[in-house]
Design a protein around this motif. Sequence first.
Motif, PDB file in Angstrom:
ATOM      1  N   GLY A 210       0.805  -1.209   0.000  1.00 47.32           N
ATOM      2  CA  GLY A 210       0.000   0.000   0.000  1.00 47.32           C
ATOM      3  C   GLY A 210       0.835   1.254   0.000  1.00 47.32           C
ATOM      4  O   GLY A 210       2.056   1.203   0.018  1.00 47.32           O
ATOM      5  N   PRO A 211       0.158   2.381   0.037  1.00 47.81           N
ATOM      6  CA  PRO A 211       0.830   3.679  -0.038  1.00 47.81           C
ATOM      7  C   PRO A 211       1.344   4.173   1.311  1.00 47.81           C
ATOM      8  O   PRO A 211       1.755   5.306   1.435  1.00 47.81           O
ATOM      9  N   TRP A 212       1.303   3.327   2.337  1.00 45.72           N
ATOM     10  CA  TRP A 212       1.591   3.791   3.695  1.00 45.72           C
ATOM     11  C   TRP A 212       3.069   3.935   3.999  1.00 45.72           C
ATOM     12  O   TRP A 212       3.430   4.643   4.922  1.00 45.72           O
ATOM     13  N   ASN A 213       3.970   3.249   3.276  1.00 45.35           N
ATOM     14  CA  ASN A 213       5.422   3.407   3.438  1.00 45.35           C
ATOM     15  C   ASN A 213       5.902   3.386   4.879  1.00 45.35           C
ATOM     16  O   ASN A 213       6.424   4.362   5.399  1.00 45.35           O
ATOM     17  N   ASP A 214       5.722   2.262   5.520  1.00 44.40           N
ATOM     18  CA  ASP A 214       6.233   1.996   6.861  1.00 44.40           C
ATOM     19  C   ASP A 214       5.759   3.015   7.892  1.00 44.40           C
ATOM     20  O   ASP A 214       6.549   3.739   8.487  1.00 44.40           O
ATOM     21  N   GLU A 215       4.475   3.038   8.088  1.00 42.12           N
ATOM     22  CA  GLU A 215       3.921   3.932   9.108  1.00 42.12           C
ATOM     23  C   GLU A 215       4.003   3.311  10.493  1.00 42.12           C
ATOM     24  O   GLU A 215       3.364   3.761  11.420  1.00 42.12           O
ATOM     25  N   GLY A 216       4.772   2.255  10.639  1.00 42.50           N
ATOM     26  CA  GLY A 216       4.935   1.629  11.940  1.00 42.50           C
ATOM     27  C   GLY A 216       4.261   0.289  12.002  1.00 42.50           C
ATOM     28  O   GLY A 216       3.526  -0.099  11.103  1.00 42.50           O
ATOM     29  N   THR A 217       4.528  -0.438  13.070  1.00 39.13           N
ATOM     30  CA  THR A 217       4.021  -1.796  13.186  1.00 39.13           C
ATOM     31  C   THR A 217       3.079  -1.969  14.369  1.00 39.13           C
ATOM     32  O   THR A 217       2.790  -3.077  14.770  1.00 39.13           O
ATOM     33  N   SER A 218       2.598  -0.882  14.946  1.00 36.29           N
ATOM     34  CA  SER A 218       1.710  -1.037  16.093  1.00 36.29           C
ATOM     35  C   SER A 218       0.388  -1.655  15.648  1.00 36.29           C
ATOM     36  O   SER A 218      -0.138  -1.353  14.584  1.00 36.29           O
ATOM     37  N   PHE A 219      -0.114  -2.570  16.476  1.00 41.23           N
ATOM     38  CA  PHE A 219      -1.384  -3.217  16.173  1.00 41.23           C
ATOM     39  C   PHE A 219      -2.526  -2.235  16.402  1.00 41.23           C
ATOM     40  O   PHE A 219      -2.547  -1.517  17.394  1.00 41.23           O
ATOM     41  N   ARG A 220      -3.446  -2.233  15.482  1.00 39.60           N
ATOM     42  CA  ARG A 220      -4.659  -1.428  15.621  1.00 39.60           C
ATOM     43  C   ARG A 220      -5.837  -2.372  15.491  1.00 39.60           C
ATOM     44  O   ARG A 220      -5.755  -3.390  14.790  1.00 39.60           O
ATOM     45  N   TYR A 221      -6.925  -2.021  16.127  1.00 46.77           N
ATOM     46  CA  TYR A 221      -8.104  -2.889  16.114  1.00 46.77           C
ATOM     47  C   TYR A 221      -9.287  -2.142  15.526  1.00 46.77           C
ATOM     48  O   TYR A 221      -9.477  -0.949  15.784  1.00 46.77           O
ATOM     49  N   ALA A 222     -10.074  -2.859  14.740  1.00 46.22           N
ATOM     50  CA  ALA A 222     -11.316  -2.309  14.196  1.00 46.22           C
ATOM     51  C   ALA A 222     -12.365  -3.410  14.225  1.00 46.22           C
ATOM     52  O   ALA A 222     -12.035  -4.599  14.216  1.00 46.22           O
ATOM     53  N   HIS A 223     -13.602  -2.999  14.280  1.00 47.60           N
ATOM     54  CA  HIS A 223     -14.711  -3.940  14.147  1.00 47.60           C
ATOM     55  C   HIS A 223     -15.435  -3.524  12.881  1.00 47.60           C
ATOM     56  O   HIS A 223     -15.930  -2.409  12.778  1.00 47.60           O
TER      57      HIS A 223
ATOM     58  N   PHE B 108      -7.518  -7.095  13.486  1.00 45.72           N
ATOM     59  CA  PHE B 108      -6.278  -6.492  13.955  1.00 45.72           C
ATOM     60  C   PHE B 108      -5.441  -6.254  12.720  1.00 45.72           C
ATOM     61  O   PHE B 108      -5.282  -7.140  11.873  1.00 45.72           O
ATOM     62  N   TYR B 109      -4.893  -5.048  12.593  1.00 43.92           N
ATOM     63  CA  TYR B 109      -4.122  -4.720  11.397  1.00 43.92           C
ATOM     64  C   TYR B 109      -2.883  -3.933  11.763  1.00 43.92           C
ATOM     65  O   TYR B 109      -2.825  -3.265  12.796  1.00 43.92           O
ATOM     66  N   TRP B 110      -1.867  -4.070  10.908  1.00 48.97           N
ATOM     67  CA  TRP B 110      -0.602  -3.397  11.120  1.00 48.97           C
ATOM     68  C   TRP B 110       0.136  -3.300   9.789  1.00 48.97           C
ATOM     69  O   TRP B 110      -0.183  -3.987   8.845  1.00 48.97           O
ATOM     70  N   ILE B 111       1.125  -2.406   9.780  1.00 48.08           N
ATOM     71  CA  ILE B 111       1.940  -2.173   8.592  1.00 48.08           C
ATOM     72  C   ILE B 111       3.365  -2.587   8.912  1.00 48.08           C
ATOM     73  O   ILE B 111       3.883  -2.277   9.978  1.00 48.08           O
ATOM     74  N   ASP B 112       3.978  -3.289   7.991  1.00 42.36           N
ATOM     75  CA  ASP B 112       5.381  -3.675   8.133  1.00 42.36           C
ATOM     76  C   ASP B 112       6.041  -3.353   6.797  1.00 42.36           C
ATOM     77  O   ASP B 112       5.814  -4.038   5.813  1.00 42.36           O
ATOM     78  N   GLY B 113       6.806  -2.269   6.764  1.00 45.09           N
ATOM     79  CA  GLY B 113       7.361  -1.779   5.504  1.00 45.09           C
ATOM     80  C   GLY B 113       6.229  -1.266   4.644  1.00 45.09           C
ATOM     81  O   GLY B 113       5.411  -0.463   5.091  1.00 45.09           O
ATOM     82  N   SER B 114       6.137  -1.764   3.420  1.00 44.21           N
ATOM     83  CA  SER B 114       5.032  -1.337   2.554  1.00 44.21           C
ATOM     84  C   SER B 114       3.899  -2.367   2.551  1.00 44.21           C
ATOM     85  O   SER B 114       2.919  -2.204   1.846  1.00 44.21           O
ATOM     86  N   MET B 115       4.047  -3.426   3.362  1.00 43.28           N
ATOM     87  CA  MET B 115       3.040  -4.492   3.385  1.00 43.28           C
ATOM     88  C   MET B 115       2.070  -4.292   4.550  1.00 43.28           C
ATOM     89  O   MET B 115       2.477  -4.158   5.702  1.00 43.28           O
TER      90      MET B 115
ATOM     91  N   VAL C 137       1.358 -14.138  14.227  1.00 38.76           N
ATOM     92  CA  VAL C 137       1.567 -13.861  12.800  1.00 38.76           C
ATOM     93  C   VAL C 137       2.715 -12.868  12.629  1.00 38.76           C
ATOM     94  O   VAL C 137       3.615 -13.078  11.813  1.00 38.76           O
ATOM     95  N   TYR C 138       2.707 -11.816  13.407  1.00 36.66           N
ATOM     96  CA  TYR C 138       3.740 -10.786  13.305  1.00 36.66           C
ATOM     97  C   TYR C 138       5.132 -11.388  13.553  1.00 36.66           C
ATOM     98  O   TYR C 138       6.073 -11.112  12.815  1.00 36.66           O
ATOM     99  N   GLU C 139       5.239 -12.228  14.584  1.00 35.77           N
ATOM    100  CA  GLU C 139       6.527 -12.843  14.915  1.00 35.77           C
ATOM    101  C   GLU C 139       7.056 -13.673  13.745  1.00 35.77           C
ATOM    102  O   GLU C 139       8.269 -13.733  13.531  1.00 35.77           O
ATOM    103  N   GLN C 140       6.171 -14.304  12.992  1.00 30.94           N
ATOM    104  CA  GLN C 140       6.602 -15.162  11.899  1.00 30.94           C
ATOM    105  C   GLN C 140       6.792 -14.430  10.567  1.00 30.94           C
ATOM    106  O   GLN C 140       7.458 -14.947   9.669  1.00 30.94           O
ATOM    107  N   THR C 141       6.202 -13.264  10.429  1.00 30.36           N
ATOM    108  CA  THR C 141       6.289 -12.561   9.140  1.00 30.36           C
ATOM    109  C   THR C 141       7.222 -11.358   9.175  1.00 30.36           C
ATOM    110  O   THR C 141       7.539 -10.795   8.125  1.00 30.36           O
TER     111      THR C 141
END
Length: 148
Positions: free
Chosen positions: A96-109, A116-123, A143-147
């Motif tokens: 995506g266009p987010w370009n490593d905005e951090g890896t903190s977990f965010r939650y949405a319903h 639960f969603y997060w950004i790691d690099g551009s993924m 998942v985060y630990e493995q990816t």
Amino acid sequence: VAEGPMERDLVRPAAFAHTVYAPEVRHPVEVPGEQEAHLVAWLSKRLHSDVRAPNLSERGFALVGGRLLPSTDRMAAQFMYERGDGRRVTLYLRRGPWNDEGTSFRYAHQDGVGVFYWIDGSMGHALVGELSRAELLSLSQAVYEQTH
């Protein structure tokens, strides 16, 4: 509240894809989990990125398989997992266009499911399921630990 690119391009499509495919009995995935090596290679090629299907068996979830999906302006991958009681979770991945905005977990319903969603690099990663927030967070951490 304005919707940002993560909500528009990651959370909403991940939740929608989960609600479409998780209930499927005969065709929940495009490539079955028994063909994991092929699935991962194919999705990595199509997403132009090294993607992995995390192993969640220690958490009680087996890989059902995965599929390629369209997502707003590019392609996405979805991996589906199932627990012994029939509960399913899906992992949605896309660049995506987010370009490593951090890896903190965010939650949405969204659409009746937790995300639960997060950004790691551009993924971007989104783990979706009808689980408690605590269960979904625990799986997301695995998942985060493995990816990462």
